[in-house]
Design a protein around this motif. Structure first.
Motif, mmCIF file in Angstrom:
data_model
loop_
_atom_site.group_PDB
_atom_site.id
_atom_site.type_symbol
_atom_site.label_atom_id
_atom_site.label_comp_id
_atom_site.label_asym_id
_atom_site.label_seq_id
_atom_site.Cartn_x
_atom_site.Cartn_y
_atom_site.Cartn_z
ATOM 1 N N PRO A 85 0.818 -1.228 0.000
ATOM 2 C CA PRO A 85 0.000 0.000 0.000
ATOM 3 C C PRO A 85 0.843 1.265 0.000
ATOM 4 C CG PRO A 85 -0.916 -1.601 1.527
ATOM 5 C CD PRO A 85 0.410 -2.152 1.080
ATOM 6 N N MET A 86 1.919 1.274 0.770
ATOM 7 C CA MET A 86 2.790 2.440 0.816
ATOM 8 C C MET A 86 3.475 2.656 -0.535
ATOM 9 S SD MET A 86 6.146 3.055 3.197
ATOM 10 C CE MET A 86 6.920 1.593 2.495
ATOM 11 N N LEU A 87 3.922 1.581 -1.173
ATOM 12 C CA LEU A 87 4.620 1.696 -2.448
ATOM 13 C C LEU A 87 3.676 2.149 -3.560
ATOM 14 C CD1 LEU A 87 6.810 -1.518 -2.147
ATOM 15 C CD2 LEU A 87 7.592 0.854 -1.965
ATOM 16 N N VAL A 88 2.435 1.656 -3.541
ATOM 17 C CA VAL A 88 1.443 2.092 -4.523
ATOM 18 C C VAL A 88 1.147 3.581 -4.349
ATOM 19 C CG1 VAL A 88 -0.985 1.890 -5.194
ATOM 20 C CG2 VAL A 88 0.400 -0.171 -4.884
ATOM 21 N N ARG A 89 1.060 4.010 -3.097
ATOM 22 C CA ARG A 89 0.820 5.427 -2.821
ATOM 23 C C ARG A 89 1.988 6.278 -3.314
ATOM 24 N NH1 ARG A 89 0.461 4.939 2.198
ATOM 25 N NH2 ARG A 89 -1.769 4.495 2.316
ATOM 26 N N HIS A 90 3.180 5.734 -3.205
ATOM 27 C CA HIS A 90 4.370 6.463 -3.621
ATOM 28 C C HIS A 90 4.480 6.567 -5.141
ATOM 29 C CE1 HIS A 90 8.561 7.565 -4.226
ATOM 30 N NE2 HIS A 90 8.739 6.444 -4.890
ATOM 31 N N SER A 91 4.189 5.484 -5.831
ATOM 32 C CA SER A 91 4.370 5.470 -7.286
ATOM 33 C C SER A 91 3.295 4.611 -7.946
ATOM 34 C CB SER A 91 5.749 4.910 -7.647
ATOM 35 O OG SER A 91 5.853 4.716 -9.035
ATOM 36 N N PRO A 92 2.542 5.178 -8.911
ATOM 37 C CA PRO A 92 1.502 4.406 -9.602
ATOM 38 C C PRO A 92 2.062 3.251 -10.427
ATOM 39 C CG PRO A 92 1.828 6.544 -10.662
ATOM 40 C CD PRO A 92 2.609 6.567 -9.373
ATOM 41 N N ASP A 93 3.378 3.249 -10.686
ATOM 42 C CA ASP A 93 3.969 2.143 -11.446
ATOM 43 C C ASP A 93 3.722 0.799 -10.765
ATOM 44 O OD1 ASP A 93 4.903 4.040 -13.164
ATOM 45 O OD2 ASP A 93 6.965 4.005 -12.432
ATOM 46 N N TRP A 94 3.643 0.834 -9.448
ATOM 47 C CA TRP A 94 3.460 -0.415 -8.705
ATOM 48 C C TRP A 94 2.102 -1.061 -8.985
ATOM 49 C CZ3 TRP A 94 6.753 -3.288 -5.767
ATOM 50 C CH2 TRP A 94 7.987 -2.712 -5.453
ATOM 51 N N ILE A 95 1.090 -0.262 -9.309
ATOM 52 C CA ILE A 95 -0.244 -0.833 -9.464
ATOM 53 C C ILE A 95 -0.295 -1.801 -10.634
ATOM 54 C CG2 ILE A 95 -1.258 0.936 -10.970
ATOM 55 C CD1 ILE A 95 -2.962 -0.688 -7.938
ATOM 56 N N GLY A 96 0.480 -1.533 -11.706
ATOM 57 C CA GLY A 96 0.519 -2.464 -12.824
ATOM 58 C C GLY A 96 1.071 -3.813 -12.417
ATOM 59 N N GLU A 97 2.062 -3.809 -11.540
ATOM 60 C CA GLU A 97 2.640 -5.061 -11.072
ATOM 61 C C GLU A 97 1.681 -5.788 -10.129
ATOM 62 O OE1 GLU A 97 6.805 -4.680 -9.896
ATOM 63 O OE2 GLU A 97 6.924 -2.845 -11.087
ATOM 64 N N VAL A 98 0.937 -5.017 -9.343
ATOM 65 C CA VAL A 98 -0.089 -5.626 -8.485
ATOM 66 C C VAL A 98 -1.148 -6.311 -9.347
ATOM 67 C CG1 VAL A 98 -1.965 -5.122 -6.874
ATOM 68 C CG2 VAL A 98 0.267 -4.035 -6.561
ATOM 69 N N PHE A 99 -1.564 -5.648 -10.423
ATOM 70 C CA PHE A 99 -2.582 -6.225 -11.293
ATOM 71 C C PHE A 99 -2.074 -7.481 -12.006
ATOM 72 C CE2 PHE A 99 -5.009 -2.029 -11.674
ATOM 73 C CZ PHE A 99 -6.005 -2.480 -10.834
ATOM 74 N N GLU A 100 -0.797 -7.513 -12.349
ATOM 75 C CA GLU A 100 -0.245 -8.716 -12.982
ATOM 76 C C GLU A 100 -0.375 -9.923 -12.052
ATOM 77 O OE1 GLU A 100 3.940 -10.446 -14.845
ATOM 78 O OE2 GLU A 100 3.808 -8.343 -14.267
ATOM 79 N N VAL A 101 -0.058 -9.708 -10.780
ATOM 80 C CA VAL A 101 -0.196 -10.794 -9.802
ATOM 81 C C VAL A 101 -1.676 -11.115 -9.587
ATOM 82 C CG1 VAL A 101 0.249 -11.463 -7.416
ATOM 83 C CG2 VAL A 101 1.974 -10.183 -8.693
ATOM 84 N N ARG A 102 -2.513 -10.073 -9.572
ATOM 85 C CA ARG A 102 -3.957 -10.270 -9.400
ATOM 86 C C ARG A 102 -4.512 -11.198 -10.469
ATOM 87 N NH1 ARG A 102 -8.151 -7.200 -11.971
ATOM 88 N NH2 ARG A 102 -10.125 -7.140 -10.809
ATOM 89 N N ARG A 103 -4.066 -11.005 -11.725
ATOM 90 C CA ARG A 103 -4.554 -11.857 -12.816
ATOM 91 C C ARG A 103 -4.170 -13.312 -12.605
ATOM 92 N NH1 ARG A 103 -2.442 -7.907 -16.091
ATOM 93 N NH2 ARG A 103 -0.768 -9.289 -16.776
ATOM 94 N N SER A 104 -2.902 -13.555 -12.324
ATOM 95 C CA SER A 104 -2.436 -14.943 -12.224
ATOM 96 C C SER A 104 -2.993 -15.638 -10.988
ATOM 97 C CB SER A 104 -0.907 -14.986 -12.230
ATOM 98 O OG SER A 104 -0.374 -14.187 -11.205
ATOM 99 N N ILE A 105 -2.974 -14.954 -9.850
ATOM 100 C CA ILE A 105 -3.485 -15.558 -8.620
ATOM 101 C C ILE A 105 -4.999 -15.727 -8.689
ATOM 102 C CG2 ILE A 105 -3.799 -15.223 -6.135
ATOM 103 C CD1 ILE A 105 -1.001 -16.070 -6.883
ATOM 104 N N GLY A 106 -5.685 -14.707 -9.227
ATOM 105 C CA GLY A 106 -7.148 -14.776 -9.300
ATOM 106 C C GLY A 106 -7.628 -15.926 -10.160
ATOM 107 N N ALA A 107 -6.958 -16.166 -11.289
ATOM 108 C CA ALA A 107 -7.346 -17.274 -12.156
ATOM 109 C C ALA A 107 -7.108 -18.620 -11.476
ATOM 110 C CB ALA A 107 -6.573 -17.201 -13.468
#
Length: 228
Positions: A85-107
């Motif tokens: 959460p702190m890293l996402v707040r610091h830089s929006p670049d992190w959200i793309g990496e969070v979403f990549e994990v979200r896709r693989s784990i969610g599936a």
């Protein structure tokens, strides 16, 4: 309306130090200047500095070695998911990496849930899916959608998947208000998620995985458009 938070000098100093650490002004492994030097440089008391240090140590960015000094931790090597959460707040670049994990784990979670869900869990998923369509606004719809994903994780029978799901949702809490795009129409939101629940309820792992991949890819695209 909620009152705006009042920022204290400790808040400001913590934010400044955190920014300097995350941007590399104070590199991982380096020692910060002596407390007196830092306090004088920032124009604060040493007590204020110690409070800011305490927060950053709790966040996993600093460590103090008695008699030696305060060192910047290598958070990418030593840190955990609680930093997200702190890293996402610091830089929006992190959200793309969070979403990549979200896709693989969610599936994977959907696939496992289809193979392992009990009758009671399948019924719970149906109930929670209905709550998505019945939600009053985009915020409530988003929260109802999250509860379906938590239930999918529980249906795997693996508690680590539950914790991973919580971690991923917590990671984008700082920007959640900008991610409401897929949830502005509760009926459409339910329609996107329904194939996942249907496949899990039918006990079809392959279909559940495909449906989850489609759902996660579509909602990610809409959410990233909202951030842009």
């Amino acid at each position: 309306m909620e009152p705006l938070p009042r920022e204290t000098i400790v808040d400001v100093l913590e934010s400044r130090l955190r920014e300097e650490i995350l941007t590399g002004r104070h590199p991982a492994g380096s020692y910060l200047p002596p407390e007196r030097t830092l306090a004088d440089g920032y124009g604060v008391t040493r007590t204020t500095l110690k409070h800011a240090f305490g927060r950053l140590m709790q966040a996993g960015l600093l460590e103090t070695r008695h008699g030696v000094g305060t060192r910047v931790r290598d958070y990418l090597r030593l840190g955990g998911a609680d930093l997200l959460p702190m890293l996402v707040r610091h830089s929006p670049d992190w959200i793309g990496e969070v979403f990549e994990v979200r896709r693989s784990i969610g599936a994977l979670i959907a696939e496992r849930a289809a193979a392992r869900a009990t009758g009671r869990q399948r019924a719970e998923l149906r109930t929670l899916l209905s709550a998505v369509e019945e939600a009053a606004d985009a915020d409530a719809t988003q929260l109802a959608d999250i509860e379906v994903h938590r239930a999918l994780a529980r249906a795997t029978g693996n508690r680590v998947y539950v914790l991973l799901t919580n971690t991923l949702f917590n990671a984008y809490l700082p920007v959640r208000a900008a991610l409401r795009g897929p949830f502005t129409d509760p009926r459409v939101a339910r329609g996107r998620l329904e194939p996942v629940v249907d496949a899990v309820a039918a006990g079809d792992p392959a279909c559940a995985r495909r449906a989850a991949e489609e759902y996660l890819t579509t909602t990610e695209r809409i959410m990233l458009e909202g951030l842009a």
